[in-house]
Structure formats: C-alpha cells, structure tokens
Write a protein that holds these residues in place. Structure first.
Motif, short mmCIF file in Angstrom:
data_model
loop_
_atom_site.label_atom_id
_atom_site.label_comp_id
_atom_site.label_asym_id
_atom_site.label_seq_id
_atom_site.Cartn_x
_atom_site.Cartn_y
_atom_site.Cartn_z
N UNK A 166 0.84 -1.19 0.00
CA UNK A 166 0.00 0.00 0.00
C UNK A 166 0.88 1.25 0.00
N UNK A 167 0.29 2.37 -0.37
CA UNK A 167 0.94 3.66 -0.15
C UNK A 167 0.74 4.02 1.33
N UNK A 168 1.82 4.42 1.99
CA UNK A 168 1.75 4.75 3.41
C UNK A 168 2.25 6.18 3.60
N UNK A 169 1.41 7.03 4.20
CA UNK A 169 1.76 8.42 4.48
C UNK A 169 1.93 8.59 5.99
N UNK A 170 3.02 9.24 6.40
CA UNK A 170 3.24 9.60 7.81
C UNK A 170 3.50 11.10 7.84
N UNK A 192 5.70 7.79 2.19
CA UNK A 192 5.78 9.24 2.06
C UNK A 192 5.80 9.84 3.46
N UNK A 193 6.86 10.57 3.79
CA UNK A 193 7.03 11.18 5.10
C UNK A 193 7.07 12.70 4.93
N UNK A 214 10.73 2.21 -1.80
CA UNK A 214 10.59 3.49 -2.49
C UNK A 214 10.08 4.50 -1.46
N UNK A 215 10.64 5.70 -1.47
CA UNK A 215 10.29 6.66 -0.42
C UNK A 215 10.30 8.08 -0.96
N UNK A 216 9.59 8.95 -0.24
CA UNK A 216 9.63 10.39 -0.48
C UNK A 216 9.64 11.07 0.87
N UNK A 217 10.59 11.98 1.07
CA UNK A 217 10.71 12.71 2.33
C UNK A 217 10.65 14.20 2.01
N UNK A 218 9.66 14.89 2.59
CA UNK A 218 9.45 16.31 2.32
C UNK A 218 9.33 17.09 3.63
N UNK A 219 9.96 18.25 3.67
CA UNK A 219 9.72 19.25 4.72
C UNK A 219 9.91 18.69 6.13
N UNK A 234 17.44 1.24 -2.11
CA UNK A 234 16.17 1.96 -2.17
C UNK A 234 16.25 3.10 -3.18
N UNK A 235 15.09 3.61 -3.55
CA UNK A 235 15.00 4.73 -4.48
C UNK A 235 14.02 5.74 -3.89
N UNK A 236 14.42 7.02 -3.89
CA UNK A 236 13.50 7.99 -3.32
C UNK A 236 13.91 9.43 -3.52
N UNK A 237 13.10 10.32 -2.94
CA UNK A 237 13.27 11.76 -3.07
C UNK A 237 13.48 12.39 -1.71
N UNK A 238 14.42 13.32 -1.64
CA UNK A 238 14.70 14.08 -0.43
C UNK A 238 14.51 15.55 -0.77
N UNK A 239 13.53 16.21 -0.13
CA UNK A 239 13.15 17.54 -0.62
C UNK A 239 12.79 18.51 0.51
N UNK A 240 13.25 19.74 0.36
CA UNK A 240 12.78 20.91 1.12
C UNK A 240 12.82 20.69 2.63
#
Length: 392
Positions: A166-170, A192-193, A214-219, A234-240
């Motif tokens: 599943x997509x998991x948002x924290x 997604x964090x 797979x991950x995305x980390x924002x703010x 892993x593959x992901x984005x580190x942003x802002x």
C-alpha cells in the motif's frame, strides 16, 4: 468495530454456508441441538464450527461475529486521542476515539482494495512503538493535526513501516527515540514522510532509514543523528528540509540506492557508497567511491574521492581528499605513485598539507605522482587533495 473487505465477507459467507450445509438434517428436522463432530481444521479467524459444539452455540458465535463486521465499501476514517480515547470502549469515531495509534492500525483490513484509511491522531504523547505492516493494497494515512507545518505537539516513540504494498503516508509527528531510526522502512512499495520532526540525540542512528523501499521525504527536520536520511537498496526523493543541525551525514546512499534531491537538504556530509548515488536537481549525481579501487605499495590510504556527474563514464568532476600514512621510508627525489583514479583530461596540481616536503605532487592520467624533497620516514602522514575533470 472491525472491518473486512467486501471480498473477504463474501468468502466468509460461502464458508459458513458450506459448513452448515454439511450438517443440515436430511429429514428437515430441528437441528438447533445437533452436535457437530469430526470437522476438518479451518482458519481460526473465521467463526467455523468446532468439534462438540452445538449448532445453537455456533450460530450464536457467528451472529456475534457478524455484528462486529463492517463491509469495506467506502474509505475508513479513524480518530485517536491519548488524552480522551479508549481502546476498550472507543469505536474510533471523532467523539469516541481510540487511545493508541497501534490499536487503530490493527483493526484495519490488510487488503484495502482501492480504498484508503485515514487515522487522525490528536495532540499528545504516545509512548508506543508504532508498526504499520503487511498492507497489500490501497492507502494508509497516519496524520497528526499538523499536516502543513512542523510541530512538536504530537509525540510518538518511533514508527516502523514494513512489508507494505500500500501507499503509506506519515505526516506531522514528533519522533522521540534515540535508540533506533526514528522512522524505519523495510521492503515497502511507497512510503511518504512529511513534516516530521526527529531531533533526539542519536549519534549512532539515522533519523529516517529506508531499506529496499521506495520513499519520499518532504519538509522534515532531522538533527543530532549519524545520518539524517539513509537509503539501502532503495530509491526515493529528499526535498525541502527544515533547519537541521548536528548530523554527521546529511544523505547516505548505499548499495545501489538512488536519492534525488530537491531544494534545501539537511546539514551534514552527503555520501554515496557501494554503488549508491545522490542526484542533484540539475540531474548530476555525487558518488562516494571508497579507496578500495586505489593501489599503493608504500603507504596506507584512508579517505575517499567523490565523482560528481556521470558515474559510469562521461564527463564528471572528481574531488580527491585522501590521507596517506607511510609504511616505508620514501627516498629523496624519487617518484612514487598512487594509481586507480578516474583518468584526468589534463595534468592537475595536488595540494599537500606539507607542500615544502615535496619536489612536486601532481595528478595526471589515473595516478597521483609525487617526489619527496628529502627522505621521508615511515609513519609520516600527509593529506592530499585536488579537483579535476574526467571523461572516462
């Protein structure tokens, strides 16, 4: 209230009918006290008859079970409050919330289908290690009341997300742990964090750790950790990122991981190791290539060189920062070499911290060449650095 997907409810219904059908009196008589014997073993999670149980008992058990089943035909919204909730009498509604985050997670069906579950967590301190595990479809959203800005009002020990398709948002949590990663991700499709604050004094741990995910980390803010963000396969984005401090490493990309950066990044050294890479917004990447590829017979080498740009050939910038500890005496006016660097497009001067002890220190081709101005004894240590362009 428990939840079951529509497909799961259909399966349950068919199993109950099958079992009951096997025991109906062929003469059409009253079966309310018929004893059920010698049944096959079935899943415990369904209210299936057990040997020696009367039909009346079984039907009562089934009725009780079905009263607490709600078919999942819409999205789920649950509420949690450490201050006003109860895991015993609460039903997860806004007026009657659960007390713990884990209890809310545990009642969600693992297969959400195309649906999503949102768990709203009220401000407070949740002294629990939260685990989100095994969700196979849909979306799981774990939200504090602060989903647009960093806040320290909703505290939790740590959060583990594992084996989720599943997509998991924290979003919006203040993570307290110092004994492990604040947010751990293992083998997940998409984590997604956002707006999480992880600032405990944890010099041996990562704020956020992603393994085979797979991950995305924002703010987010991560301070006082070994790594703000570490990725393994892993593959992901580190942003802002917010205003971070006290980290040894900013981003650590290892074992083939790819981290794409956007905007402000956390404080600390960026490292890409064992085939990992960190991409900048302009598409270039930085890799930390440890000295295992370098050869030298007269000194031990520590440190590393960075390749900024194309990792597997093509034009790139190389930044060398190494230390050499002599294992043998170097004779005056004799040339020695350290080989194995990416081939330079032109000869480049190398800076040594004791430059006056050398006739020259130069990089050309794929090696650093130096000549001592006088005999240099074993045990001496020298720092060498340079920046150059390669197209190999």
């Amino acid at each position: 209230m428990k939840y079951l997907s529509y497909e799961g409810l259909q399966y349950l219904y068919s199993k109950i009918l099958t079992r009951l059908g096997l025991k109906v009196d062929v003469n059409g008589g009253d079966i309310s006290e018929t004893v059920i014997e010698n049944l096959d073993t079935v899943e415990d999670k369904y209210p299936i008859p057990t040997a020696g149980e009367s039909v009346k008992q079984f039907l009562g058990k089934t009725l009780t079970f079905l009263r607490y089943i709600k078919p999942l035909t819409s999205n789920i919204t649950l509420y949690v409050s450490a201050n006003t909730g109860s895991d015993t009498t609460g039903d997860g509604s806004q007026l009657n919330p659960f007390k713990t985050i884990q209890h809310a997670i545990d009642i969600i069906p693992k297969d959400l289908g195309t649906r999503e579950c949102i768990i709203y967590v009220a401000d407070g301190t949740y002294s629990e290690d939260v685990t989100i595990a095994g969700f196979t479809n849909g979306v799981v959203r774990l939200y504090s009341n602060h989903i647009t800005a960093i806040s320290t009002l909703c505290k939790v020990n740590k959060i583990l997300v594992t084996q989720c398709m599943s997509y998991v948002f924290i979003v919006g949590f203040d993570i307290l742990t110092v004994n492990s990663a604040g947010i751990d991700s293992y083998n997940n499709k998409a984590l997604i964090v956002q707006y999480c604050n992880i600032v405990g004094n944890a010099p041996n741990n990562s704020g956020i750790y992603a393994a085979e995910s797979d991950f995305q980390v924002y703010n987010c803010i991560v301070s006082n950790h070994m790594n703000a963000l570490r990725a393994y396969k892993s593959v992901g984005t580190s942003a802002y990122w917010g205003n971070t401090s006290g980290n040894t490493n900013s981003l650590y990309s290892a074992s083939g991981s790819i981290i794409k950066t956007m905007g402000i990044q956390p404080q600390g050294t960026r490292i890409a190791d064992t085939g990992g890479s960190v991409f900048f917004e302009n598409g270039t990447q930085i890799a930390d290539l440890i000295v295992s590829g370098l050869s030298c017979t007269w000194a031990n080498i520590s440190g590393r060189y960075y390749r900024i740009g194309n990792l597997n050939g093509g034009i790139a910038q190389v930044v060398v920062n190494i230390a050499i500890s002599l294992t043998a005496t170097l004779s005056a006016h004799t040339q020695y070499s350290i080989n194995g660097f990416p081939t330079a497009t032109a000869s480049t001067a190398v800076t040594a911290h004791a430059q006056n002890q050398f006739d020259y220190v130069q990089l050309y081709g794929s090696g650093i060449y130096l000549s001592p101005a006088y005999d240099l004894p074993a045990g001496n240590v020298y720092l060498l650095s340079c920046t150059y362009i390669t197209n190999s």
